[in-house]
Design a protein around this motif. Sequence first.
Motif, short mmCIF file in Angstrom:
data_model
loop_
_atom_site.label_atom_id
_atom_site.label_comp_id
_atom_site.label_asym_id
_atom_site.label_seq_id
_atom_site.Cartn_x
_atom_site.Cartn_y
_atom_site.Cartn_z
N ILE A 26 -5.94 0.31 -9.86
CA ILE A 26 -4.90 0.33 -8.83
C ILE A 26 -5.46 1.01 -7.58
O ILE A 26 -5.87 2.17 -7.64
CB ILE A 26 -3.64 1.08 -9.32
N ILE A 27 -5.50 0.28 -6.48
CA ILE A 27 -5.99 0.84 -5.21
C ILE A 27 -4.77 1.30 -4.40
O ILE A 27 -4.00 0.49 -3.90
CB ILE A 27 -6.79 -0.20 -4.42
N PRO A 28 -4.57 2.60 -4.30
CA PRO A 28 -3.34 3.10 -3.66
C PRO A 28 -3.34 2.91 -2.14
O PRO A 28 -4.33 3.17 -1.48
CB PRO A 28 -3.33 4.59 -4.01
N ASP A 29 -2.20 2.44 -1.64
CA ASP A 29 -1.98 2.31 -0.20
C ASP A 29 -0.61 2.87 0.10
O ASP A 29 0.41 2.32 -0.34
CB ASP A 29 -2.07 0.83 0.22
N THR A 30 -0.57 3.98 0.82
CA THR A 30 0.71 4.61 1.16
C THR A 30 0.86 4.73 2.67
O THR A 30 1.57 5.61 3.16
CB THR A 30 0.78 6.02 0.51
N SER A 31 0.22 3.85 3.40
CA SER A 31 0.22 3.94 4.86
C SER A 31 1.58 3.57 5.46
O SER A 31 1.89 3.97 6.57
CB SER A 31 -0.87 3.06 5.45
N THR A 32 2.36 2.77 4.73
CA THR A 32 3.72 2.41 5.19
C THR A 32 4.67 2.53 4.01
O THR A 32 4.25 2.61 2.84
CB THR A 32 3.76 0.97 5.71
N TRP A 33 5.96 2.51 4.31
CA TRP A 33 6.96 2.58 3.24
C TRP A 33 6.86 1.35 2.33
O TRP A 33 6.94 1.45 1.10
CB TRP A 33 8.36 2.71 3.82
N ALA A 34 6.64 0.19 2.94
CA ALA A 34 6.55 -1.05 2.16
C ALA A 34 5.36 -1.01 1.21
O ALA A 34 5.46 -1.41 0.04
CB ALA A 34 6.43 -2.25 3.10
N SER A 35 4.22 -0.52 1.69
CA SER A 35 3.04 -0.46 0.82
C SER A 35 3.22 0.57 -0.29
O SER A 35 2.75 0.39 -1.42
CB SER A 35 1.79 -0.14 1.63
N TYR A 36 3.94 1.66 0.00
CA TYR A 36 4.21 2.68 -1.02
C TYR A 36 5.13 2.11 -2.10
O TYR A 36 4.88 2.30 -3.31
CB TYR A 36 4.82 3.92 -0.37
N ILE A 37 6.19 1.38 -1.70
CA ILE A 37 7.10 0.77 -2.67
C ILE A 37 6.35 -0.26 -3.52
O ILE A 37 6.56 -0.37 -4.74
CB ILE A 37 8.30 0.12 -1.96
N LYS A 38 5.45 -1.02 -2.90
CA LYS A 38 4.65 -1.99 -3.64
C LYS A 38 3.77 -1.28 -4.66
O LYS A 38 3.61 -1.75 -5.81
CB LYS A 38 3.79 -2.80 -2.67
N LEU A 39 3.19 -0.16 -4.26
CA LEU A 39 2.35 0.62 -5.17
C LEU A 39 3.16 1.11 -6.37
O LEU A 39 2.70 1.06 -7.51
CB LEU A 39 1.74 1.81 -4.42
N LEU A 40 4.38 1.61 -6.12
CA LEU A 40 5.23 2.07 -7.22
C LEU A 40 5.50 0.94 -8.21
O LEU A 40 5.53 1.17 -9.43
CB LEU A 40 6.55 2.63 -6.67
N GLY A 41 5.67 -0.28 -7.68
CA GLY A 41 5.87 -1.43 -8.56
C GLY A 41 4.65 -1.71 -9.42
O GLY A 41 4.77 -2.03 -10.62
N GLU A 42 3.46 -1.61 -8.82
CA GLU A 42 2.22 -1.82 -9.58
C GLU A 42 2.08 -0.79 -10.70
O GLU A 42 1.67 -1.12 -11.82
CB GLU A 42 1.01 -1.72 -8.66
N ILE A 43 2.43 0.46 -10.39
CA ILE A 43 2.31 1.52 -11.40
C ILE A 43 3.28 1.25 -12.55
O ILE A 43 2.91 1.38 -13.73
CB ILE A 43 2.58 2.90 -10.76
N LYS A 44 4.50 0.84 -12.22
CA LYS A 44 5.49 0.56 -13.26
C LYS A 44 5.05 -0.59 -14.16
O LYS A 44 5.28 -0.57 -15.38
CB LYS A 44 6.84 0.24 -12.62
#
Length: 763
Positions: free
Chosen positions: A184-202
């Motif tokens: 998982i390559i984390p991207d938290t630069s925007t709210w949308a990318s952070y929410i997408k990351l949370l989905g990948e983790i789940k």
Amino acid sequence: MSDKKYTWVPIFKEIASKLISYEHNQQALIDLIRANHPNDANLEDKAENDRSIPLSIIDPFSFFAFITKIKNTEKRAEYLAKLKTAMHLKSEVPSDFTGVPTANAQKMWFFPYQVVRKGFELEALWNLFRAIHSDYDPSDAYSKCLTILSVKDSKITQGLFWADPERFFPVDVQTIPFLRSHGIIPDTSTWASYIKLLGEIKSKFHEPFYELSSMAYRIRNEGDINNTTPKYWLAGSTYNEQDDQLGRFLREGIWENGFDHKYTDLTKSVKNGDKIAIKSTFTRGSRGNTIGYGKIKARGVVRENPLDGQKLYVDWDLNFEPFEHIKLSSYRKTLQELNDQEIIDMVFKNDKSKEENKIFALNTILYGPPGSGKTYSTIDRAVSIIDGNSAGSHEDNKERFDELRSEGLIEFITFHQNYSYEDFVIGLRPEPVAQTLKFERVSGIFMDIATRARENWERWKASSLKEQVYTKPSFEEVFDSYFQELIRKEVTEVEIKMRSKSFRITGIDFDNQHIKFKKASGGTGHDLVIPIVQGIYEGGRNYRQDGLGIYYYPLVEALKEHSKQLREPLPAEELRKYVLIIDEINRANISRVFGELITLLEEDKRLGGENELRVTLPGGINDFGVPPNLYIIGTMNTADKSIALVDIALRRRFEFVGMYPTAEVLDELVKNAKMSESGQTLLQTLNNGIFKKKNSADFLIGHAYLIGKLQDAEIEEVIRKKIIPLLMEYFSGRTKDVSELFENSGWKVNYNVASFDWEIEQV
């Protein structure tokens, strides 16, 4: 505390729901902290001209940071118990804090000081907090928060996790390696990318976020379960063969590939958790007889690989001590993997094989502020130089140090303002003889240990050339043996042959140090002087060839010939190392004390070096040189005199090793129960303030002041009797400056002008 885990989740979520109502009553939150927090709560804001003012604003994420900054879990639970009562919470006080990211006590607030605030920070933070507890889109507020000075996405995601550990995940230095190890390559630069990351983790894991946080932190601190066999790498730090980037790498916690199209694939292949060391290679020796060496300059663990082929994020060991070895000379590439287990052990394992192969600089100065362990460290360093490895603990090293000192391999001296060349190298001492005053040549501590080291080196050199080595009888032994029959009055004279004739020694007057003799012509009107004979014999005195010289030199030759009968063969000599420790080296007049030694100390100017130099010392000592097996360790208190004021000639010939009370040093002391957490906080706060006011690390407070001071009463005693007097000297008696340094340190210190004494109180 019980064995149950994640008991903190309910009360954190309930606090978050309560905080929404405090947006327009932030002073009430500040009062809650001030009234209940167990430590110094850091509730002072900064206005212009570095003026302290009471904090009047706060955001909900910073409120949580005041909870998580408390490192002691029992005190943290006690604080939450008080908040439960004050905020009328229903959740139980937690029995554990498993998986909770701890706030950085030095950068705890989510907003900057008033003097640099732009005005939008608090509104943006409250908008984000309100949005995650409603149907509002947090995108704009999240982006706005990322523009706050010193606030990064990692800090924002930590705050979101505190507020709701079931919905959000902290993406920080502890969890990023964990995510990357699972693809998982984390991207938290925007709210949308952070929410997408949370989905990948789940989608990747079944565990809730707070359990994953605990797992990531455990792996980060105990080792990567997916990298149980880390690889070992050697890397360069020099660009264009001249621009060394080592200092920048250490400061920024990185390593960078200096090429655009070389080593990129190799750099990408480095895994999180792999071990990496910075090296350099060079040659040493005389012309036509050079030897290749390699030097390990830094060592660390790869924290993150962004897979761009250019950069690695590295946790460097800032206390690592560089070393050299000939077996490292062949590693010349910018980046290469190590497979030779012997080299891996030498570079990374920190065992005795590394110590035995270590090559120390001949001339070293340990410098730093008072109490930073400079003199303490000379004991360990001296033992490692002589024995090739440490004896174990510092206590073991001290015992070995005393043994080596009794053997004459170590000397210790402290310089002071009146110390001179005559004390250090060689001088004259008045000695009353009969009714006259004579001056005897007296060697100093440097001359003594240099002589012993040279004799060992010369015997070892002869042994290595298969030459027979003999004992060297002293002048006194030779003189007494040669004239023993005359001294015992068994004979009345001893003949000394000259070129074409002889003279006769008729008596020895030890009281007046005279030798009675009769010339070939029968004259007895002159005496020879024993100290002059000794000076010529030992090579430390020149005497004219005419006059009495025609008698002195034949006598010396007779004594030297006789000495061959007294010497005994020695077994092959082992080369030993000798260490001279000079404490407070910068307190003396360096040029006056060292004299011509300044030049002789250089490695290539020492005996056997490429540019070997020998000089004649005062008193007629000829052919003096500094042997290559003599090591000099100096210590220098930077608060006593700035490094810049040290003789430039000395600076060029010594390797300087800084010793400071770094966070890593203090963490290790706390971990080993040699310093309390409150002592650590005190030192870090004081030193941050000193550096800010002085703009220099030369005046910090060393950790030695608080080692072993585990009780608050002991710390208060040190503050009163040692730290405050030192600070008063640093700041020229300005009591206000001294008091301000203790703000947010856990201690309140004020000067009472009525009693003219300091009032010290723990807060």
